[in-house]
Scaffold this motif. Structure first.
Motif, PDB file in Angstrom:
ATOM      1  N   GLY A   1      12.365  48.090 -12.123  1.00  0.00           N
ATOM      2  CA  GLY A   1      12.405  46.637 -12.136  1.00  0.00           C
ATOM      3  C   GLY A   1      12.720  46.079 -10.763  1.00  0.00           C
ATOM      4  N   ARG A   2      13.735  46.665 -10.112  1.00  0.00           N
ATOM      5  CA  ARG A   2      14.025  46.274  -8.731  1.00  0.00           C
ATOM      6  C   ARG A   2      12.827  46.541  -7.846  1.00  0.00           C
ATOM      7  N   GLN A   3      12.192  47.686  -8.035  1.00  0.00           N
ATOM      8  CA  GLN A   3      11.060  48.054  -7.182  1.00  0.00           C
ATOM      9  C   GLN A   3       9.847  47.155  -7.425  1.00  0.00           C
ATOM     10  N   SER A   4       9.693  46.634  -8.639  1.00  0.00           N
ATOM     11  CA  SER A   4       8.623  45.678  -8.907  1.00  0.00           C
ATOM     12  C   SER A   4       8.837  44.407  -8.087  1.00  0.00           C
TER      13      SER A   4
ATOM     14  N   LYS B   1      20.244  55.242  -1.869  1.00  0.00           N
ATOM     15  CA  LYS B   1      20.332  54.632  -0.540  1.00  0.00           C
ATOM     16  C   LYS B   1      19.548  53.329  -0.544  1.00  0.00           C
ATOM     17  N   ILE B   2      20.127  52.314  -1.212  1.00  0.00           N
ATOM     18  CA  ILE B   2      19.441  51.039  -1.352  1.00  0.00           C
ATOM     19  C   ILE B   2      20.407  49.893  -1.068  1.00  0.00           C
ATOM     20  N   THR B   3      19.838  48.717  -0.841  1.00  0.00           N
ATOM     21  CA  THR B   3      20.591  47.474  -0.749  1.00  0.00           C
ATOM     22  C   THR B   3      19.992  46.495  -1.758  1.00  0.00           C
ATOM     23  N   ASN B   4      20.651  45.351  -1.909  1.00  0.00           N
ATOM     24  CA  ASN B   4      20.019  44.334  -2.742  1.00  0.00           C
ATOM     25  C   ASN B   4      18.832  43.730  -1.993  1.00  0.00           C
ATOM     26  N   LEU B   5      18.109  42.835  -2.669  1.00  0.00           N
ATOM     27  CA  LEU B   5      16.873  42.276  -2.108  1.00  0.00           C
ATOM     28  C   LEU B   5      17.012  40.798  -1.743  1.00  0.00           C
ATOM     29  N   VAL B   6      18.244  40.315  -1.655  1.00  0.00           N
ATOM     30  CA  VAL B   6      18.467  38.887  -1.441  1.00  0.00           C
ATOM     31  C   VAL B   6      17.740  38.376  -0.205  1.00  0.00           C
ATOM     32  N   ASP B   7      17.786  39.136   0.878  1.00  0.00           N
ATOM     33  CA  ASP B   7      17.143  38.662   2.116  1.00  0.00           C
ATOM     34  C   ASP B   7      15.621  38.712   2.042  1.00  0.00           C
TER      35      ASP B   7
ATOM     36  N   GLY C   1      15.979  45.163 -13.851  1.00  0.00           N
ATOM     37  CA  GLY C   1      16.143  45.882 -12.585  1.00  0.00           C
ATOM     38  C   GLY C   1      17.504  45.622 -11.965  1.00  0.00           C
ATOM     39  N   ALA C   2      18.249  46.684 -11.708  1.00  0.00           N
ATOM     40  CA  ALA C   2      19.568  46.556 -11.088  1.00  0.00           C
ATOM     41  C   ALA C   2      19.455  46.384  -9.576  1.00  0.00           C
ATOM     42  N   PHE C   3      20.426  45.670  -9.010  1.00  0.00           N
ATOM     43  CA  PHE C   3      20.612  45.541  -7.564  1.00  0.00           C
ATOM     44  C   PHE C   3      19.509  44.748  -6.868  1.00  0.00           C
ATOM     45  N   VAL C   4      18.852  43.842  -7.612  1.00  0.00           N
ATOM     46  CA  VAL C   4      18.016  42.844  -6.953  1.00  0.00           C
ATOM     47  C   VAL C   4      18.925  41.856  -6.250  1.00  0.00           C
ATOM     48  N   THR C   5      20.020  41.487  -6.921  1.00  0.00           N
ATOM     49  CA  THR C   5      21.112  40.729  -6.311  1.00  0.00           C
ATOM     50  C   THR C   5      22.397  41.529  -6.527  1.00  0.00           C
ATOM     51  N   GLY C   6      23.511  40.981  -6.084  1.00  0.00           N
ATOM     52  CA  GLY C   6      24.791  41.658  -6.245  1.00  0.00           C
ATOM     53  C   GLY C   6      25.001  42.734  -5.197  1.00  0.00           C
TER      54      GLY C   6
ATOM     55  N   PRO D   1      21.458  44.821 -14.314  1.00  0.00           N
ATOM     56  CA  PRO D   1      22.131  43.644 -13.772  1.00  0.00           C
ATOM     57  C   PRO D   1      22.976  42.930 -14.834  1.00  0.00           C
ATOM     58  N   SER D   2      24.041  42.322 -14.385  1.00  0.00           N
ATOM     59  CA  SER D   2      24.877  41.521 -15.267  1.00  0.00           C
ATOM     60  C   SER D   2      24.270  40.127 -15.418  1.00  0.00           C
ATOM     61  N   PRO D   3      24.654  39.393 -16.448  1.00  0.00           N
ATOM     62  CA  PRO D   3      24.180  38.010 -16.566  1.00  0.00           C
ATOM     63  C   PRO D   3      24.480  37.181 -15.319  1.00  0.00           C
ATOM     64  N   ARG D   4      25.600  37.432 -14.669  1.00  0.00           N
ATOM     65  CA  ARG D   4      25.922  36.699 -13.441  1.00  0.00           C
ATOM     66  C   ARG D   4      24.909  37.013 -12.340  1.00  0.00           C
ATOM     67  N   GLN D   5      24.512  38.277 -12.223  1.00  0.00           N
ATOM     68  CA  GLN D   5      23.523  38.649 -11.202  1.00  0.00           C
ATOM     69  C   GLN D   5      22.147  38.079 -11.527  1.00  0.00           C
ATOM     70  N   VAL D   6      21.794  38.030 -12.806  1.00  0.00           N
ATOM     71  CA  VAL D   6      20.531  37.418 -13.205  1.00  0.00           C
ATOM     72  C   VAL D   6      20.544  35.932 -12.867  1.00  0.00           C
ATOM     73  N   ALA D   7      21.672  35.264 -13.126  1.00  0.00           N
ATOM     74  CA  ALA D   7      21.783  33.841 -12.801  1.00  0.00           C
ATOM     75  C   ALA D   7      21.675  33.621 -11.300  1.00  0.00           C
ATOM     76  N   GLU D   8      22.274  34.504 -10.511  1.00  0.00           N
ATOM     77  CA  GLU D   8      22.164  34.398  -9.051  1.00  0.00           C
ATOM     78  C   GLU D   8      20.711  34.525  -8.610  1.00  0.00           C
ATOM     79  N   LEU D   9      19.994  35.477  -9.208  1.00  0.00           N
ATOM     80  CA  LEU D   9      18.580  35.645  -8.877  1.00  0.00           C
ATOM     81  C   LEU D   9      17.804  34.369  -9.202  1.00  0.00           C
ATOM     82  N   GLY D  10      18.075  33.784 -10.358  1.00  0.00           N
ATOM     83  CA  GLY D  10      17.397  32.551 -10.731  1.00  0.00           C
ATOM     84  C   GLY D  10      17.679  31.421  -9.759  1.00  0.00           C
ATOM     85  N   ARG D  11      18.920  31.307  -9.312  1.00  0.00           N
ATOM     86  CA  ARG D  11      19.267  30.248  -8.347  1.00  0.00           C
ATOM     87  C   ARG D  11      18.527  30.432  -7.033  1.00  0.00           C
ATOM     88  N   ILE D  12      18.467  31.665  -6.561  1.00  0.00           N
ATOM     89  CA  ILE D  12      17.792  31.933  -5.285  1.00  0.00           C
ATOM     90  C   ILE D  12      16.311  31.600  -5.387  1.00  0.00           C
TER      91      ILE D  12
END
Length: 251
Positions: A130-133, A164-170, A150-155, A190-201
Motif C-alpha cells: 500500500g505504501r509502495q502504491s 530501511k524506509i522513511t515516510n512519504l510526506v515530502d 499501507g503503513a508509514f505513508v505518514t507518521g 497505519p493508525s486512524p491518526r496517520q490516515v487523517a494526517e494523510l488526508g489533510r496533506i
C-alpha cells in the motif's frame, strides 16, 4: 471494463524488464477476448509473491483487466518459496524505494504494450505494498492508485522495524493520479491518526482522493488466508476498488 462474457481467463508467469533493465519474474492474468481494456499492477504484501496475491491478480482479470504482479524479491531469492524470499528481503531491509518505482514502471510498460491495452494503468498494493502504491504514483504517470492499509505513508517509522524506509510526506505533493485508500479503524500501522494526517496533506495540495475506514477491521482485512480477514470490510472494499478502477481505467 471489457469483462469476458464467459468469465474465462488465462494466468502465467512471465519475465519483464524491471528497475535498471533487470529481468524479474511476474505473474500475468488476463481475461479472454481481444477487447480494449485497462491494466492493473498488483504490488504484493511483505509476505511476498504468494498464492493469495496471485489469487488477487486473477480476480482483477475476472473483473476485466490485464493484471500483472511483479515479484519484488526476484533478485534476493530467485525461485525461493514466498516465506523464505520474504525473510531474505526483510534481512536486507526490504525493497529499496527507487527499485520499487523502477519495477512498477516496467510492469506498467509491459501492460501498455499488450495488444489489448487501452493505455490506462492503475496500481494497487496491500500492507507494505500500500505504501509502495502511493510511492509509485508519486513518481510515475499512472492513471489511478489504491492504497490498502499501507503503513508509514505518514507518521514516524518506529525503531526496530526491519525496513530501511522513511515516510512519504515530502513526496506526497507529487501525487500524479487519483488515490483510493482503504483502512481498518482498529489498525495501528497505519493508525486512524496517520490516515487523517494523510488526508489533510492531500487536501492541502489539492489532490484527488477518497478514503474509507472500516470500524471493526484491523490490518490485513483483505487477506483471506490470515486471522485478520474481515468479510464485510473486504467485500465492501472490493466493490469500491471495482468502481474506482472502472471509473479511471475503463475501456
Amino acid at each position: 471494463m471489457s469483462e469476458s462474457p464467459t468469465g474465462s481467463l488465462t494466468a502465467t508467469t512471465v519475465t519483464i524488464a524491471g528497475h535498471d533493465g533487470d529481468e524479474i519474474e511476474a505473474y500475468l492474468a488476463r481475461p479472454a477476448g481481444d477487447g480494449s481494456r485497462g491494466g492493473v499492477v498488483v504490488i504484493h504484501h511483505m509476505p511476498g509473491y504468494d498464492r493469495a496475491t496471485k489469487e488477487i491478480t486473477r480476480r482483477f482479470a475476472e473483473l476485466g483487466y490485464d493484471a500483472l504482479c511483479p515479484n519484488l524479491y526476484s533478485r534476493e531469492a530467485p525461485g525461493a518459496a514466498p516465506d523464505d524470499a520474504a525473510a531474505v528481503a526483510r534481512a536486507n531491509g526490504g525493497v529499496p524505494d527507487a527499485r520499487l518505482v523502477g519495477d512498477v514502471a516496467g510492469a506498467a510498460a509491459y501492460l501498455r504494450a499488450l495488444p489489448t491495452a487501452n493505455g490506462r494503468v492503475g496500481v494497487i498494493g496491500y500492507c507494505s505494498g500500500g505504501r509502495q502504491s502511493v510511492l509509485a504514483v508519486c513518481h510515475l504517470d499512472l492513471d489511478a492508485a489504491v492504497d490498502c492499509y499501507g503503513a508509514f505513508v505518514t507518521g514516524t517509522v518506529p525503531e526496530g522495524v526491519p525496513l530501511k524506509i522513511t515516510n512519504l510526506v515530502d513526496q506526497l505533493p507529487g501525487l500524479r493520479a487519483p488515490l483510493l485508500g482503504l483502512f481498518g479503524a482498529e489498525d495501528t500501522h497505519p493508525s486512524p491518526r496517520q490516515v487523517a494526517e494523510l488526508g489533510r496533506i492531500l487536501t492541502d495540495h489539492g489532490k484527488d482522493f477518497e478514503f474509507h475506514s472500516y470500524e471493526d477491521a484491523g490490518h490485513g482485512f483483505f487477506a483471506v488466508n490470515r486471522p485478520n480477514y474481515n468479510v464485510a470490510a473486504a467485500n465492501d472494499g472490493w466493490e469500491r476498488i471495482a468502481a474506482f478502477f472502472g471509473k479511471h481505467l475503463g475501456s
